[in-house]
Structure formats: structure tokens, C-alpha cells
Design a protein around this motif. Sequence first.
Motif, PDB file in Angstrom:
ATOM      1  N   ALA A  90       0.832  -1.209   0.000  1.00  0.00           N
ATOM      2  CA  ALA A  90       0.000   0.000   0.000  1.00  0.00           C
ATOM      3  C   ALA A  90       0.867   1.259   0.000  1.00  0.00           C
ATOM      4  N   LEU A  91       1.956   1.264   0.758  1.00  0.00           N
ATOM      5  CA  LEU A  91       2.844   2.432   0.793  1.00  0.00           C
ATOM      6  C   LEU A  91       3.587   2.606  -0.530  1.00  0.00           C
ATOM      7  N   LEU A  92       4.033   1.494  -1.131  1.00  0.00           N
ATOM      8  CA  LEU A  92       4.675   1.598  -2.450  1.00  0.00           C
ATOM      9  C   LEU A  92       3.709   2.238  -3.456  1.00  0.00           C
ATOM     10  N   ILE A  93       2.475   1.773  -3.456  1.00  0.00           N
ATOM     11  CA  ILE A  93       1.462   2.291  -4.389  1.00  0.00           C
ATOM     12  C   ILE A  93       1.150   3.755  -4.082  1.00  0.00           C
ATOM     13  N   LEU A  94       1.000   4.097  -2.805  1.00  0.00           N
ATOM     14  CA  LEU A  94       0.690   5.471  -2.414  1.00  0.00           C
ATOM     15  C   LEU A  94       1.789   6.447  -2.868  1.00  0.00           C
ATOM     16  N   VAL A  95       3.045   6.084  -2.628  1.00  0.00           N
ATOM     17  CA  VAL A  95       4.160   6.954  -3.030  1.00  0.00           C
ATOM     18  C   VAL A  95       4.223   7.049  -4.557  1.00  0.00           C
ATOM     19  N   HIS A  96       4.113   5.898  -5.233  1.00  0.00           N
ATOM     20  CA  HIS A  96       4.152   5.882  -6.703  1.00  0.00           C
ATOM     21  C   HIS A  96       3.066   6.778  -7.286  1.00  0.00           C
ATOM     22  N   HIS A  97       1.832   6.573  -6.830  1.00  0.00           N
ATOM     23  CA  HIS A  97       0.708   7.319  -7.390  1.00  0.00           C
ATOM     24  C   HIS A  97       0.789   8.810  -7.040  1.00  0.00           C
ATOM     25  N   SER A  98       1.307   9.131  -5.861  1.00  0.00           N
ATOM     26  CA  SER A  98       1.459  10.543  -5.488  1.00  0.00           C
ATOM     27  C   SER A  98       2.432  11.244  -6.432  1.00  0.00           C
ATOM     28  N   VAL A  99       3.556  10.589  -6.711  1.00  0.00           N
ATOM     29  CA  VAL A  99       4.535  11.163  -7.649  1.00  0.00           C
ATOM     30  C   VAL A  99       3.935  11.209  -9.062  1.00  0.00           C
ATOM     31  N   TYR A 100       3.342  10.102  -9.484  1.00  0.00           N
ATOM     32  CA  TYR A 100       2.809   9.997 -10.842  1.00  0.00           C
ATOM     33  C   TYR A 100       1.751  11.066 -11.118  1.00  0.00           C
ATOM     34  N   PHE A 101       0.723  11.150 -10.258  1.00  0.00           N
ATOM     35  CA  PHE A 101      -0.371  12.087 -10.531  1.00  0.00           C
ATOM     36  C   PHE A 101       0.018  13.538 -10.269  1.00  0.00           C
ATOM     37  N   SER A 102       0.955  13.767  -9.365  1.00  0.00           N
ATOM     38  CA  SER A 102       1.455  15.136  -9.165  1.00  0.00           C
ATOM     39  C   SER A 102       2.159  15.621 -10.428  1.00  0.00           C
ATOM     40  N   MET A 103       2.913  14.721 -11.061  1.00  0.00           N
ATOM     41  CA  MET A 103       3.611  15.099 -12.297  1.00  0.00           C
ATOM     42  C   MET A 103       2.653  15.157 -13.494  1.00  0.00           C
ATOM     43  N   GLU A 104       1.662  14.276 -13.506  1.00  0.00           N
ATOM     44  CA  GLU A 104       0.712  14.275 -14.620  1.00  0.00           C
ATOM     45  C   GLU A 104      -0.134  15.554 -14.622  1.00  0.00           C
ATOM     46  N   ILE A 105      -0.647  15.927 -13.459  1.00  0.00           N
ATOM     47  CA  ILE A 105      -1.526  17.090 -13.357  1.00  0.00           C
ATOM     48  C   ILE A 105      -0.706  18.371 -13.208  1.00  0.00           C
ATOM     49  N   PHE A 106       0.355  18.304 -12.424  1.00  0.00           N
ATOM     50  CA  PHE A 106       1.351  19.368 -12.247  1.00  0.00           C
ATOM     51  C   PHE A 106       0.740  20.735 -11.977  1.00  0.00           C
ATOM     52  N   SER A 107      -0.179  20.771 -11.019  1.00  0.00           N
ATOM     53  CA  SER A 107      -0.798  22.038 -10.657  1.00  0.00           C
ATOM     54  C   SER A 107      -1.290  21.963  -9.223  1.00  0.00           C
ATOM     55  N   ILE A 108      -0.788  22.849  -8.372  1.00  0.00           N
ATOM     56  CA  ILE A 108      -1.205  22.876  -6.978  1.00  0.00           C
ATOM     57  C   ILE A 108      -2.672  23.308  -6.875  1.00  0.00           C
ATOM     58  N   ALA A 109      -3.161  24.014  -7.886  1.00  0.00           N
ATOM     59  CA  ALA A 109      -4.562  24.440  -7.914  1.00  0.00           C
ATOM     60  C   ALA A 109      -5.500  23.236  -8.017  1.00  0.00           C
ATOM     61  N   ASN A 110      -4.992  22.134  -8.555  1.00  0.00           N
ATOM     62  CA  ASN A 110      -5.784  20.914  -8.715  1.00  0.00           C
ATOM     63  C   ASN A 110      -5.427  19.859  -7.664  1.00  0.00           C
ATOM     64  N   LEU A 111      -5.084  20.311  -6.476  1.00  0.00           N
ATOM     65  CA  LEU A 111      -4.680  19.399  -5.403  1.00  0.00           C
ATOM     66  C   LEU A 111      -5.756  18.360  -5.087  1.00  0.00           C
ATOM     67  N   LEU A 112      -7.029  18.780  -5.075  1.00  0.00           N
ATOM     68  CA  LEU A 112      -8.113  17.829  -4.791  1.00  0.00           C
ATOM     69  C   LEU A 112      -8.229  16.762  -5.885  1.00  0.00           C
ATOM     70  N   LEU A 113      -8.006  17.156  -7.133  1.00  0.00           N
ATOM     71  CA  LEU A 113      -8.022  16.196  -8.236  1.00  0.00           C
ATOM     72  C   LEU A 113      -6.874  15.195  -8.082  1.00  0.00           C
ATOM     73  N   ILE A 114      -5.696  15.688  -7.692  1.00  0.00           N
ATOM     74  CA  ILE A 114      -4.544  14.808  -7.463  1.00  0.00           C
ATOM     75  C   ILE A 114      -4.877  13.801  -6.366  1.00  0.00           C
ATOM     76  N   VAL A 115      -5.413  14.283  -5.242  1.00  0.00           N
ATOM     77  CA  VAL A 115      -5.773  13.401  -4.118  1.00  0.00           C
ATOM     78  C   VAL A 115      -6.829  12.383  -4.553  1.00  0.00           C
ATOM     79  N   LYS A 116      -7.835  12.830  -5.297  1.00  0.00           N
ATOM     80  CA  LYS A 116      -8.893  11.939  -5.787  1.00  0.00           C
ATOM     81  C   LYS A 116      -8.300  10.830  -6.664  1.00  0.00           C
TER      82      LYS A 116
END
Length: 168
Positions: free
Chosen positions: A117-143
Motif C-alpha cells: 500500500a505504501l509503495l502504491i501510495l508513493v508511486h501514485h502521489s509522484v505519478y499524478f502530481s507530475m501528470e496534473i502538475f498544478s497545486i490548484a488541482n490538489l483535490l483532483l490529485i488526491v482523488k
Amino acid sequence: MNRGIFINIIRFILLVLVQVLVFNRLNFFGFINPMVYIMFLYWYPIKENRAVFIGLSFLLGLSVDFLSDTMAIHAAATTTIAYLRPAIMRFVFGINYEFQSFKLSNTTKAQQFTFLALLILVHHSVYFSMEIFSIANLLLIVKKVLSNGLASLILCLLFSTLFSVKKE
């Protein structure tokens, strides 16, 4: 060639192919794409050379990127979790993982679940932060991290149950 290396090569190739040919084409609810290729990083032997592991993780991500046309986002995410894996393992398994006799299969199901679960959480956090790359869309990243992470976790648990080596 030793058996362990052969198994890792087969896992690498099959997980990339399954990810690109099957799971990248799935789109649950229009935005959930499970990422099962992370299982390579979960299954990779703990005592192997760390530089080789980080290099293989980069290659794994780059392979998925090349076949998915995703501009090295997978490579960045897999390299990050490969680099952080010892810290994650120390957090989940304590000092035990540093012993020569440590095997993932000898740990509790709760520890294995937490590690994955931690491997997936870290991977997805990096992946979607880079994919969306906008702090304005923080809720979308978390979702996306939570929904895709849950789907990935369920499928990875299914994979690990189906393909785990049974103890005699």
C-alpha cells in the motif's frame, strides 16, 4: 543464468505487457486506471544490488512510458519508489529487513499489505502530481491517488495471491 534473474526478467516483461496491453486500456468510471506493474518493485529481491534495482526500476517505468506515450512520468514514479524502498521497508518491517535471512514471505499479511500500500501510495502521489502538475488541482490529485491507488492495491493483492510461491 541463475533462476532468480530469469524469473525477474520474465516478471519484468510480463508486467510491462500486461500493464500496457490490458490495464492501460481499462478505464473504470472514466478515470481509474490500475497500475499493476508496480508488483515488480514489490517482488524484487531485497538483498540485490541497490543501484541495479534503481536502474531496473527506471527501465521498467521507461518501458511503460515508451509504450504508453506518457513522457517519463512512470519512470520518475518507479525510480522514486525504488529509491525510497529501503526507508519504506524500515518503516514497515523495522530493523528486521536488514538481516540476511529476511524474506518478504516470512512477514505477516498485515506487513505485506502495508508495504504494498505504501509503495502504491508513493508511486501514485509522484505519478499524478507530475501528470496534473498544478497545486490548484490538489483535490483532483488526491482523488486520483486514492481511487487509482485503491484499484491498483486490489488488483496487486489479487496478483500476489495468484502468483505467490506457496510454502510447503
